[in-house]
Design a protein around this motif. Structure first.
Motif, mmCIF file in Angstrom:
data_model
loop_
_atom_site.group_PDB
_atom_site.id
_atom_site.type_symbol
_atom_site.label_atom_id
_atom_site.label_comp_id
_atom_site.label_asym_id
_atom_site.label_seq_id
_atom_site.Cartn_x
_atom_site.Cartn_y
_atom_site.Cartn_z
ATOM 1 N N GLY A 1 0.848 -1.191 0.000
ATOM 2 C CA GLY A 1 0.000 0.000 0.000
ATOM 3 C C GLY A 1 0.883 1.241 0.000
ATOM 4 N N SER A 2 0.716 2.083 0.992
ATOM 5 C CA SER A 2 1.526 3.300 1.083
ATOM 6 C C SER A 2 2.710 3.159 2.043
ATOM 7 C CB SER A 2 0.649 4.484 1.513
ATOM 8 O OG SER A 2 0.068 4.209 2.777
ATOM 9 N N PHE A 3 3.006 1.935 2.475
ATOM 10 C CA PHE A 3 4.124 1.660 3.387
ATOM 11 C C PHE A 3 5.285 1.082 2.584
ATOM 12 C CE2 PHE A 3 6.137 -1.516 6.349
ATOM 13 C CZ PHE A 3 6.795 -0.580 7.142
ATOM 14 N N TYR A 4 6.475 1.697 2.696
ATOM 15 C CA TYR A 4 7.679 1.286 1.980
ATOM 16 C C TYR A 4 8.686 0.738 3.000
ATOM 17 C CZ TYR A 4 5.789 3.812 -2.008
ATOM 18 O OH TYR A 4 5.000 4.229 -3.038
ATOM 19 N N PRO A 5 8.664 -0.552 3.273
ATOM 20 C CA PRO A 5 9.496 -1.101 4.352
ATOM 21 C C PRO A 5 10.973 -1.192 3.990
ATOM 22 C CG PRO A 5 8.349 -2.869 3.223
ATOM 23 C CD PRO A 5 7.851 -1.574 2.623
ATOM 24 N N ASP A 6 11.799 -1.080 5.023
ATOM 25 C CA ASP A 6 13.226 -1.402 4.954
ATOM 26 C C ASP A 6 13.971 -0.689 3.834
ATOM 27 O OD1 ASP A 6 12.590 -3.134 7.030
ATOM 28 O OD2 ASP A 6 12.321 -4.847 5.697
ATOM 29 N N GLN A 7 13.744 0.602 3.698
ATOM 30 C CA GLN A 7 14.377 1.377 2.634
ATOM 31 C C GLN A 7 15.866 1.597 2.881
ATOM 32 O OE1 GLN A 7 12.619 3.033 -0.304
ATOM 33 N NE2 GLN A 7 11.662 1.102 0.208
ATOM 34 N N VAL A 8 16.275 1.779 4.148
ATOM 35 C CA VAL A 8 17.679 1.995 4.499
ATOM 36 C C VAL A 8 17.979 1.140 5.725
ATOM 37 C CG1 VAL A 8 19.388 3.693 5.279
ATOM 38 C CG2 VAL A 8 17.653 4.357 3.595
ATOM 39 N N HIS A 9 19.099 0.434 5.706
ATOM 40 C CA HIS A 9 19.488 -0.433 6.821
ATOM 41 C C HIS A 9 20.640 0.215 7.589
ATOM 42 C CE1 HIS A 9 17.700 -3.030 3.740
ATOM 43 N NE2 HIS A 9 17.156 -3.622 4.785
ATOM 44 N N LEU A 10 20.503 0.315 8.899
ATOM 45 C CA LEU A 10 21.515 0.952 9.735
ATOM 46 C C LEU A 10 21.951 -0.029 10.817
ATOM 47 C CD1 LEU A 10 22.979 3.671 10.435
ATOM 48 C CD2 LEU A 10 21.123 4.065 12.049
ATOM 49 N N SER A 11 23.154 -0.561 10.680
ATOM 50 C CA SER A 11 23.704 -1.466 11.698
ATOM 51 C C SER A 11 24.308 -0.628 12.814
ATOM 52 C CB SER A 11 24.798 -2.343 11.088
ATOM 53 O OG SER A 11 24.265 -3.115 10.054
ATOM 54 N N VAL A 12 24.007 -0.990 14.053
ATOM 55 C CA VAL A 12 24.566 -0.275 15.194
ATOM 56 C C VAL A 12 25.281 -1.257 16.102
ATOM 57 C CG1 VAL A 12 22.880 1.598 15.105
ATOM 58 C CG2 VAL A 12 22.398 -0.403 16.489
ATOM 59 N N SER A 13 26.068 -0.711 17.023
ATOM 60 C CA SER A 13 26.940 -1.547 17.842
ATOM 61 C C SER A 13 26.287 -1.984 19.143
ATOM 62 C CB SER A 13 28.222 -0.772 18.144
ATOM 63 O OG SER A 13 27.918 0.441 18.787
ATOM 64 N N GLY A 14 26.521 -3.221 19.504
ATOM 65 C CA GLY A 14 26.171 -3.733 20.823
ATOM 66 C C GLY A 14 24.720 -3.620 21.201
ATOM 67 N N ASP A 15 24.500 -3.421 22.493
ATOM 68 C CA ASP A 15 23.155 -3.349 23.047
ATOM 69 C C ASP A 15 22.697 -1.923 23.291
ATOM 70 O OD1 ASP A 15 23.003 -6.126 23.132
ATOM 71 O OD2 ASP A 15 23.928 -6.216 25.119
ATOM 72 N N LEU A 16 23.403 -0.949 22.733
ATOM 73 C CA LEU A 16 23.031 0.446 22.952
ATOM 74 C C LEU A 16 21.737 0.777 22.229
ATOM 75 C CD1 LEU A 16 26.493 2.180 22.415
ATOM 76 C CD2 LEU A 16 25.323 1.773 24.579
ATOM 77 N N PRO A 17 20.861 1.551 22.873
ATOM 78 C CA PRO A 17 19.666 1.984 22.161
ATOM 79 C C PRO A 17 20.036 3.003 21.075
ATOM 80 C CG PRO A 17 19.736 2.951 24.354
ATOM 81 C CD PRO A 17 20.901 2.016 24.247
ATOM 82 N N VAL A 18 19.238 3.039 20.032
ATOM 83 C CA VAL A 18 19.435 4.021 18.976
ATOM 84 C C VAL A 18 18.839 5.349 19.449
ATOM 85 C CG1 VAL A 18 18.816 4.640 16.615
ATOM 86 C CG2 VAL A 18 19.426 2.293 17.169
ATOM 87 N N ALA A 19 19.570 6.427 19.224
ATOM 88 C CA ALA A 19 19.121 7.756 19.633
ATOM 89 C C ALA A 19 18.937 8.632 18.397
ATOM 90 C CB ALA A 19 20.137 8.394 20.581
ATOM 91 N N PHE A 20 17.989 9.538 18.463
ATOM 92 C CA PHE A 20 17.683 10.464 17.383
ATOM 93 C C PHE A 20 18.009 11.865 17.877
ATOM 94 C CE2 PHE A 20 15.216 6.693 16.941
ATOM 95 C CZ PHE A 20 15.244 6.409 15.593
ATOM 96 N N SER A 21 18.974 12.520 17.220
ATOM 97 C CA SER A 21 19.482 13.808 17.694
ATOM 98 C C SER A 21 19.371 14.860 16.596
ATOM 99 C CB SER A 21 20.955 13.672 18.099
ATOM 100 O OG SER A 21 21.113 12.652 19.058
ATOM 101 N N PRO A 22 18.742 16.001 16.890
ATOM 102 C CA PRO A 22 18.682 17.067 15.890
ATOM 103 C C PRO A 22 20.036 17.763 15.746
ATOM 104 C CG PRO A 22 17.204 17.530 17.753
ATOM 105 C CD PRO A 22 17.964 16.288 18.075
ATOM 106 N N LEU A 23 20.372 18.109 14.521
ATOM 107 C CA LEU A 23 21.566 18.886 14.212
ATOM 108 C C LEU A 23 21.133 20.076 13.369
ATOM 109 C CD1 LEU A 23 24.679 19.326 13.981
ATOM 110 C CD2 LEU A 23 24.602 17.839 11.965
ATOM 111 N N VAL A 24 21.504 21.277 13.797
ATOM 112 C CA VAL A 24 21.215 22.489 13.034
ATOM 113 C C VAL A 24 22.499 22.890 12.319
ATOM 114 C CG1 VAL A 24 20.430 24.883 13.133
ATOM 115 C CG2 VAL A 24 19.486 23.195 14.732
#
Length: 160
Positions: A32-55
């Motif tokens: 439908g209108s959902f486009y799954p898995d467009q970009v894959h981002l591997s991260v290290s260990g058990d750390l949670p992924v964080a989202f940080s704004p950059l200006v």
């Protein structure tokens, strides 16, 4: 000072550095209108992924003086509200400013930088400020971020 040309983003030219997808104009596999898995981002260990704004602030000239890399994780960048220039160089033990390339990244594009790719903040093209959402494991910028100031002889000016 060396001049480098910012080139349009293409799958082939950007492949050595990572992958990308348009978030505003998605293509490819969809449900439908959902486009799954467009970009894959591997991260290290058990750390949670964080989202940080950059200006990112626009300057009179696009001068590259600095680069950074992460040795244990890929990095995601979602360009929100302006086209930007992103400079990258291949992973290496020591800085390789002579291998730097620059790409024009349209707003609404999600970029994934591979582990070890040299890069630094995006540079706005049209507006005074561009907002970029950075996706990294929590506090990786403290634990795994090598930043190098280039010698003046290695500074570069990006031209569009």
């Amino acid at each position: 000072m060396r001049i480098i040309k910012a080139n349009p983003l293409t799958k082939e030219s950007f492949a050595p550095y990572g992958e990308y997808a348009s978030i505003q104009k998605p293509t490819g596999n969809h449900i439908g209108s959902f486009y799954p898995d467009q970009v894959h981002l591997s991260v290290s260990g058990d750390l949670p992924v964080a989202f940080s704004p950059l200006v990112c602030e626009k300057s009179d000239k696009m001068i590259i003086t600095t680069a950074e890399f992460h040795n244990t994780t890929a990095e995601g960048l979602l360009v929100l509200d302006d086209d930007v220039v992103l400079h990258v160089a291949p992973p290496s033990k020591d800085p390789v400013p002579e291998l730097t390339e620059a790409f024009i990244v349209p707003q609404g594009t999600m970029i994934k930088l591979n582990i070890g790719v040299w890069h630094f903040a995006a540079m706005p093209i049209n507006k005074d400020k561009a907002h970029v959402l950075i996706v990294l494991p929590e506090r990786i910028y403290v634990n795994d971020c090598t930043i190098v100031e280039y010698d003046e002889k290695d500074h570069m000016e990006v031209q569009i």
